[in-house]
Design an enzyme around this catalytic site. Structure first.
Site, PDB file in Angstrom:
ATOM      1  N   GLY A   1       0.802  -1.221   0.000  1.00  0.00           N
ATOM      2  CA  GLY A   1       0.000   0.000   0.000  1.00  0.00           C
ATOM      3  C   GLY A   1       0.833   1.267   0.000  1.00  0.00           C
ATOM      4  O   GLY A   1       0.540   2.223  -0.730  1.00  0.00           O
TER       5      GLY A   1
ATOM      6  N   ASP B   1      13.883  -9.288   7.619  1.00  0.00           N
ATOM      7  CA  ASP B   1      13.407  -8.564   8.793  1.00  0.00           C
ATOM      8  C   ASP B   1      13.614  -7.063   8.592  1.00  0.00           C
ATOM      9  O   ASP B   1      14.737  -6.610   8.353  1.00  0.00           O
ATOM     10  CB  ASP B   1      14.181  -9.047  10.024  1.00  0.00           C
ATOM     11  CG  ASP B   1      13.615  -8.494  11.319  1.00  0.00           C
ATOM     12  OD1 ASP B   1      12.907  -7.471  11.279  1.00  0.00           O
ATOM     13  OD2 ASP B   1      13.903  -9.066  12.383  1.00  0.00           O
TER      14      ASP B   1
ATOM     15  N   LYS C   1       1.456   3.079  16.057  1.00  0.00           N
ATOM     16  CA  LYS C   1       0.222   2.467  16.534  1.00  0.00           C
ATOM     17  C   LYS C   1       0.090   2.750  18.024  1.00  0.00           C
ATOM     18  O   LYS C   1       1.010   2.459  18.802  1.00  0.00           O
ATOM     19  CB  LYS C   1       0.235   0.957  16.282  1.00  0.00           C
ATOM     20  CG  LYS C   1       0.691   0.559  14.880  1.00  0.00           C
ATOM     21  CD  LYS C   1      -0.212   1.112  13.791  1.00  0.00           C
ATOM     22  CE  LYS C   1       0.296   0.690  12.417  1.00  0.00           C
ATOM     23  NZ  LYS C   1      -0.502   1.218  11.312  1.00  0.00           N
TER      24      LYS C   1
END
Length: 345
Positions: free
Chosen positions: A220, A256, A301
């Site tokens: 995205g 990672d 977040k």
């Protein structure tokens, strides 16, 4: 003399915006208190005398309206007269840039949209008929009327540079048909709202830029970089949208994101990983502090509680990087998160 401001935020974040406002007020030595309209995404700050909140620096605020007056029990057959009475005390010079009608970003607020579309033209026409002159001067205020129901509204003003140009502070973007995920709208909004105009133009026009997307899958945010012609290292163990890889502008590294090291100069780093904000901040400090990238756009977040405190802690940690230019906002397309833009000087 009491002076009331009305600020919009994402519904559910009223206490976080109120905490931010009270911190700003304490730092500016402004007396006052907040009243939250919980679930409506609205906060009223009742302050004493003249005060100024730097709207650009408020993380949780979408829109800000000043010198607010509350109107209740509006008659169904004449809602305009009480609005005109309120404007008499707010706009003594009788000049305005435009009229903005708003409502809360809730199901009840959205149910008012048809009424607002019909109401805007007779309201603006009547305001002009009562001697108010429309003027596009930079120091001329906008008139705001926020309806929370058919019977209650808040009337106030805002000034250019201290407001969002969109009603309710909501920039609506169209999801692209070939977008890999709806998260692409978060980065598009960040580019439009957080980046200085000259940097946004550079993203669109300058050739040869290199980007890194940490936690990229399914693509995205990589989509937005490719859209601007930026060669992108997409770092994620998960699969990327094949249409992005086939552009020739994406080098997918299945590793990672915390261990990836660039092989050369990186113009822009983007990151939308689901992880503790403190860990993401530590990673961003590594990239920005070590000069591995010129600028970064990333999401943090937020926890369920003490979100304002978590944001301040993260931003204070980032400010330890000398000469870092920083801006953070909870954008319309964000959810339980904020978006941060940072640039090394």
């Amino acid at each position: 003399m009491e002076n009331i401001s009305l600020l919009f935020c994402r519904p559910g974040f009223e206490n976080d915006l109120a905490g931010e406002l009270m911190q700003q007020a304490a730092e500016a030595q402004v007396g006052g208190y907040c009243k939250t309209l919980k679930g409506q995404g609205l906060v009223l700050f009742h302050g004493q005398g003249e005060y100024h909140f730097p709207f650009r620096d408020l993380v949780f605020a979408r829109q800000m309206v000043k010198q607010v007056q509350t109107l209740k029990n509006l008659p169904e057959d004449d809602r305009i007269s009480p609005i005109l009475s309120a404007l008499e005390g707010i706009l003594p010079e009788k000049k305005f840039r435009d009229v903005v009608l708003e409502s809360p970003d809730t199901n009840d607020g959205k149910s008012l949209s048809r009424f607002l579309k019909k109401f805007i033209h007779p309201l603006a026409k009547t305001i002009k008929k009562n001697g108010y002159q429309q003027d596009n001067g930079a120091d001329v205020p906008f008139i705001h009327v926020c309806f929370t129901s058919y019977e209650e509204a808040y009337v106030g003003i805002s000034y250019e540079g201290e407001r969002s140009p969109f009603p309710g502070g909501i920039r609506r973007l169209k999801f692209p048909k070939d977008g890999p995920s709806r998260s692409t709208l978060k980065l598009e909004e960040a580019f439009l709202d957080l980046l200085p105009r000259e940097l946004f133009q550079e993203l669109k026009e300058k050739e040869g830029l290199v980007g890194v997307d940490l936690g990229a899958a399914p693509g995205g945010w990589t989509y937005q970089l490719v859209k601007h012609g930026i060669f992108t290292y997409a770092v994620d163990n998960g699969p990327m949208e094949e249409s992005l890889v086939s552009t020739g502008l994406v080098d997918h590294h299945q590793e990672d994101a915390y261990k990836f090291q660039p092989r050369g100069h990186v113009d822009i780093l983007v990151c939308d990983m689901v992880d503790k904000p403190s860990l993401v901040v530590k990673l961003m400090k590594h990239w920005l502090g070590e000069g591995l990238c010129d600028m970064a756009v990333f999401n943090l977040k937020l926890p369920m509680k003490k979100r304002h405190q978590e944001v301040q802690s993260c931003l204070d940690e980032l400010r330890k990087i000398a000469g870092l230019e920083l801006r953070a906002k909870q954008l319309y397309h964000d959810r339980e998160e904020i978006t941060v833009w940072a640039r090394r000087s």
